[in-house]
Design a protein around this motif. Structure first.
Motif, PDB file in Angstrom:
ATOM      1  N   LYS A  64     -77.198  13.733  -4.848  1.00  0.00           N
ATOM      2  CA  LYS A  64     -78.114  14.478  -5.834  1.00  0.00           C
ATOM      3  C   LYS A  64     -77.433  16.033  -5.892  1.00  0.00           C
ATOM      4  O   LYS A  64     -77.002  16.628  -6.938  1.00  0.00           O
ATOM      5  N   VAL A  65     -76.908  16.623  -4.783  1.00  0.00           N
ATOM      6  CA  VAL A  65     -76.215  17.807  -4.602  1.00  0.00           C
ATOM      7  C   VAL A  65     -74.844  17.775  -5.481  1.00  0.00           C
ATOM      8  O   VAL A  65     -74.596  18.644  -6.120  1.00  0.00           O
ATOM      9  N   GLU A  66     -74.149  16.656  -5.113  1.00  0.00           N
ATOM     10  CA  GLU A  66     -72.849  16.514  -6.004  1.00  0.00           C
ATOM     11  C   GLU A  66     -72.978  16.478  -7.306  1.00  0.00           C
ATOM     12  O   GLU A  66     -72.142  16.790  -8.102  1.00  0.00           O
ATOM     13  N   ASN A  67     -74.100  16.130  -7.753  1.00  0.00           N
ATOM     14  CA  ASN A  67     -74.127  15.985  -9.366  1.00  0.00           C
ATOM     15  C   ASN A  67     -75.236  17.156  -9.681  1.00  0.00           C
ATOM     16  O   ASN A  67     -75.842  16.930 -10.917  1.00  0.00           O
ATOM     17  N   ASN A  68     -75.515  18.083  -8.905  1.00  0.00           N
ATOM     18  CA  ASN A  68     -76.193  19.199  -9.539  1.00  0.00           C
ATOM     19  C   ASN A  68     -77.660  18.985  -9.832  1.00  0.00           C
ATOM     20  O   ASN A  68     -78.179  19.849 -10.599  1.00  0.00           O
ATOM     21  N   TRP A  69     -78.074  17.772  -9.253  1.00  0.00           N
ATOM     22  CA  TRP A  69     -79.632  17.513  -9.554  1.00  0.00           C
ATOM     23  C   TRP A  69     -80.033  17.246 -11.128  1.00  0.00           C
ATOM     24  O   TRP A  69     -81.001  17.569 -11.575  1.00  0.00           O
ATOM     25  N   VAL A  70     -78.696  17.153 -11.874  1.00  0.00           N
ATOM     26  CA  VAL A  70     -78.984  17.016 -13.275  1.00  0.00           C
ATOM     27  C   VAL A  70     -78.562  15.190 -13.725  1.00  0.00           C
ATOM     28  O   VAL A  70     -77.669  14.950 -13.186  1.00  0.00           O
ATOM     29  N   GLU A  71     -79.239  15.035 -14.644  1.00  0.00           N
ATOM     30  CA  GLU A  71     -78.689  13.753 -15.188  1.00  0.00           C
ATOM     31  C   GLU A  71     -77.859  14.113 -16.571  1.00  0.00           C
ATOM     32  O   GLU A  71     -77.935  14.678 -17.223  1.00  0.00           O
ATOM     33  N   ASP A  72     -77.090  13.003 -17.043  1.00  0.00           N
ATOM     34  CA  ASP A  72     -76.262  12.975 -18.231  1.00  0.00           C
ATOM     35  C   ASP A  72     -76.103  11.425 -18.680  1.00  0.00           C
ATOM     36  O   ASP A  72     -75.892  10.669 -17.433  1.00  0.00           O
ATOM     37  N   LYS A  73     -75.719  11.487 -19.712  1.00  0.00           N
ATOM     38  CA  LYS A  73     -75.431  10.039 -20.098  1.00  0.00           C
ATOM     39  C   LYS A  73     -73.765   9.987 -20.744  1.00  0.00           C
ATOM     40  O   LYS A  73     -73.309  10.631 -21.405  1.00  0.00           O
ATOM     41  N   TYR A  74     -73.601   8.610 -20.503  1.00  0.00           N
ATOM     42  CA  TYR A  74     -72.005   8.142 -20.930  1.00  0.00           C
ATOM     43  C   TYR A  74     -72.097   6.988 -21.705  1.00  0.00           C
ATOM     44  O   TYR A  74     -72.599   5.945 -21.035  1.00  0.00           O
ATOM     45  N   ASP A  75     -71.410   7.233 -22.945  1.00  0.00           N
ATOM     46  CA  ASP A  75     -71.604   6.020 -23.749  1.00  0.00           C
ATOM     47  C   ASP A  75     -69.917   5.532 -23.729  1.00  0.00           C
ATOM     48  O   ASP A  75     -69.228   6.246 -24.568  1.00  0.00           O
ATOM     49  N   TRP A  76     -69.809   4.646 -23.368  1.00  0.00           N
ATOM     50  CA  TRP A  76     -68.274   4.130 -22.996  1.00  0.00           C
ATOM     51  C   TRP A  76     -67.501   3.464 -24.477  1.00  0.00           C
ATOM     52  O   TRP A  76     -66.456   3.372 -24.524  1.00  0.00           O
ATOM     53  N   ASN A  77     -68.554   3.194 -25.260  1.00  0.00           N
ATOM     54  CA  ASN A  77     -68.150   3.189 -26.397  1.00  0.00           C
ATOM     55  C   ASN A  77     -67.515   4.204 -27.516  1.00  0.00           C
ATOM     56  O   ASN A  77     -67.002   4.264 -28.555  1.00  0.00           O
ATOM     57  N   ARG A  78     -67.875   5.593 -26.919  1.00  0.00           N
ATOM     58  CA  ARG A  78     -67.907   6.881 -27.398  1.00  0.00           C
ATOM     59  C   ARG A  78     -67.126   7.570 -26.927  1.00  0.00           C
ATOM     60  O   ARG A  78     -66.466   8.554 -27.337  1.00  0.00           O
ATOM     61  N   GLU A  79     -66.827   7.574 -25.534  1.00  0.00           N
ATOM     62  CA  GLU A  79     -66.135   8.416 -24.736  1.00  0.00           C
ATOM     63  C   GLU A  79     -64.548   8.399 -24.991  1.00  0.00           C
ATOM     64  O   GLU A  79     -63.962   7.242 -25.435  1.00  0.00           O
ATOM     65  N   LEU A  80     -63.834   9.325 -24.638  1.00  0.00           N
ATOM     66  CA  LEU A  80     -62.320   9.337 -24.680  1.00  0.00           C
ATOM     67  C   LEU A  80     -61.733   9.390 -23.624  1.00  0.00           C
ATOM     68  O   LEU A  80     -61.867  10.709 -22.981  1.00  0.00           O
ATOM     69  N   VAL A  81     -61.014   8.587 -22.797  1.00  0.00           N
ATOM     70  CA  VAL A  81     -60.711   8.571 -21.736  1.00  0.00           C
ATOM     71  C   VAL A  81     -59.183   8.682 -21.580  1.00  0.00           C
ATOM     72  O   VAL A  81     -58.225   8.070 -22.093  1.00  0.00           O
ATOM     73  N   LEU A  82     -58.826   9.896 -20.639  1.00  0.00           N
ATOM     74  CA  LEU A  82     -57.312   9.991 -20.612  1.00  0.00           C
ATOM     75  C   LEU A  82     -56.979   9.527 -19.253  1.00  0.00           C
ATOM     76  O   LEU A  82     -57.330  10.223 -18.259  1.00  0.00           O
ATOM     77  N   VAL A  83     -55.869   8.795 -18.957  1.00  0.00           N
ATOM     78  CA  VAL A  83     -55.371   8.397 -17.769  1.00  0.00           C
ATOM     79  C   VAL A  83     -53.987   8.557 -17.734  1.00  0.00           C
ATOM     80  O   VAL A  83     -53.182   8.184 -18.475  1.00  0.00           O
ATOM     81  N   THR A  84     -53.742   9.518 -16.514  1.00  0.00           N
ATOM     82  CA  THR A  84     -52.145   9.616 -16.135  1.00  0.00           C
ATOM     83  C   THR A  84     -51.496   8.777 -15.119  1.00  0.00           C
ATOM     84  O   THR A  84     -52.540   8.298 -14.315  1.00  0.00           O
ATOM     85  N   GLY A  85     -50.457   8.536 -15.390  1.00  0.00           N
ATOM     86  CA  GLY A  85     -49.719   7.542 -14.481  1.00  0.00           C
ATOM     87  C   GLY A  85     -50.211   6.128 -14.724  1.00  0.00           C
ATOM     88  O   GLY A  85     -50.381   5.379 -13.658  1.00  0.00           O
ATOM     89  N   ALA A  86     -50.270   5.914 -16.056  1.00  0.00           N
ATOM     90  CA  ALA A  86     -50.821   4.505 -16.440  1.00  0.00           C
ATOM     91  C   ALA A  86     -49.902   3.582 -16.605  1.00  0.00           C
ATOM     92  O   ALA A  86     -50.138   2.351 -17.046  1.00  0.00           O
ATOM     93  N   SER A  87     -48.655   3.813 -16.212  1.00  0.00           N
ATOM     94  CA  SER A  87     -47.694   2.686 -16.440  1.00  0.00           C
ATOM     95  C   SER A  87     -47.517   1.686 -15.148  1.00  0.00           C
ATOM     96  O   SER A  87     -46.590   0.790 -15.373  1.00  0.00           O
ATOM     97  N   SER A  88     -48.128   1.915 -14.052  1.00  0.00           N
ATOM     98  CA  SER A  88     -48.187   0.885 -13.025  1.00  0.00           C
ATOM     99  C   SER A  88     -49.354   1.293 -12.209  1.00  0.00           C
ATOM    100  O   SER A  88     -50.118   2.436 -12.419  1.00  0.00           O
TER     101      SER A  88
END
Length: 334
Positions: A64-88
């Motif tokens: 709870k402390v790591e997440n500041n005691w707050v909730e949030d929602k993630y819609d993985w059909n709408r999020e834009l994810v950037l991944v570095t070092g994605a060639s291996s």
């Protein structure tokens, strides 16, 4: 059945259950266990139950402390994810699993993607050297113009060598630090402001247990992974206190020896020491589960290596004993 539920049930039954419920069970097990042994079982179950509950509460409180005691929602059909070092390695497998789920993925690496990953229509690759700051800035601008601001950053890019410090070339050391650590600062400068503005986003850093327990041949690599710990901890504080962006999640992943190209040079030493190397898929699975949960934390894989995070509080002789035992160096280098 979970350990607290099992031990708690046994303790409560032996101590507090009505005699008409206890007696048939005690009669059945009487020939196999003495009254004194049964009393010991009850005490052990009681202690295990209490310790499990304390441990569970401690984990819940940290979560709870790591997440500041707050909730949030993630819609993985709408999020834009950037991944570095994605060639291996980690980046490649994480990007592929995200793409399979239907999430839009931006990948960055100095090499092209494998054809199977490039074939996904929701994967957009940018080939760039992450140690080239001018090129990285131009690429970041291009990504924003073409796709918008990423809501999730997976800071995974990394290189390594097992050469002892005095045999390393300065240019190689600088290159490694630029890719493994400095590029993470650059990525945050380019993409974090939009997350802060919306108070929504996820930053996942792929580090290593070497950040807590470095050894021969890993001076530059270990330095970058220790630096990622400091970056992660400071970023959490600044997001909370400076930017008031308490919904932005931050996670740091510390992995053990995992079967990727990055540990090819260590394979001989690891086998001689009898150390296990984990299949990549087995390590990526809990990482993806954490990402999809929408919560941030520190994750050490495998879990039994969790002790390394506290090793610096050990007596020095004990620290060196562990380093000596785990050291994969074989007297060869390149």
């Amino acid at each position: 059945m979970s350990l607290p539920l099992l031990t708690g049930s046994i303790y409560l039954f032996l101590k507090w259950a009505p005699s008409n419920y206890q007696q048939p069970v005690l009669t059945a097990i009487g020939p196999y266990i003495s009254d004194s042994a049964l009393g010991t079982v009850a005490k052990v179950c009681g202690w295990v139950f209490c310790l499990s509950m304390v441990s569970g509460f401690n984990s819940w409180l940290s979560w709870k402390v790591e997440n500041n005691w707050v909730e949030d929602k993630y819609d993985w059909n709408r999020e834009l994810v950037l991944v570095t070092g994605a060639s291996s390695g980690f980046g490649e497998m994480m990007a592929e699993q995200l793409a399979e789920r239907g999430t839009k993925v931006i990948t960055m690496a100095r090499r092209p993607l494998k054809p199977e990953l490039s074939a996904y229509k929701n994967v957009h690759h940018y080939q760039v050297d992450l140690s080239d700051w001018d090129g990285l800035a131009l690429t970041a601008k291009q990504i924003k113009e073409e796709h918008g601001d990423p809501t999730v950053l997976v800071l995974n890019a990394g290189v390594a060598s097992r050469t002892p410090f005095m045999q390393k070339k300065f240019t190689d050391i600088k290159k490694l630090i630029d890719v493994n650590l400095i590029s993470h600062f650059a990525m945050l400068h380019h993409f974090l402001p939009a997350m802060i503005k919306k108070n929504h986003g996820y930053i996942m850093s792929i580090a290593s247990v070497v950040g807590y327990l470095s050894m021969t041949g890993l001076c530059d690599y270990g330095t970058t992974k220790s630096g990622m710990v400091a970056l992660h901890e400071t970023l959490r504080q600044e997001l909370r206190h400076v930017h008031k962006a308490n919904k932005i999640r931050t996670s740091i992943i510390h992995t053990g020896w995992t079967k990727t190209a990055i540990i090819d040079d260590w394979e001989k030493g690891l086998k001689e020491r009898g150390q296990i190397t984990m299949p990549l898929a087995d390590v990526v699975k809990p990482i993806m589960e954490l990402l999809y949960s929408g919560y941030g934390t520190q994750l050490i894989i495998p879990g039994f290596l969790g002790f390394v995070a506290g090793m610096r509080g050990w007596p020095f002789w004990a620290q060196e004993f562990v380093r000596d035992k785990l050291n994969p160096y074989t007297g060869e280098y390149r």
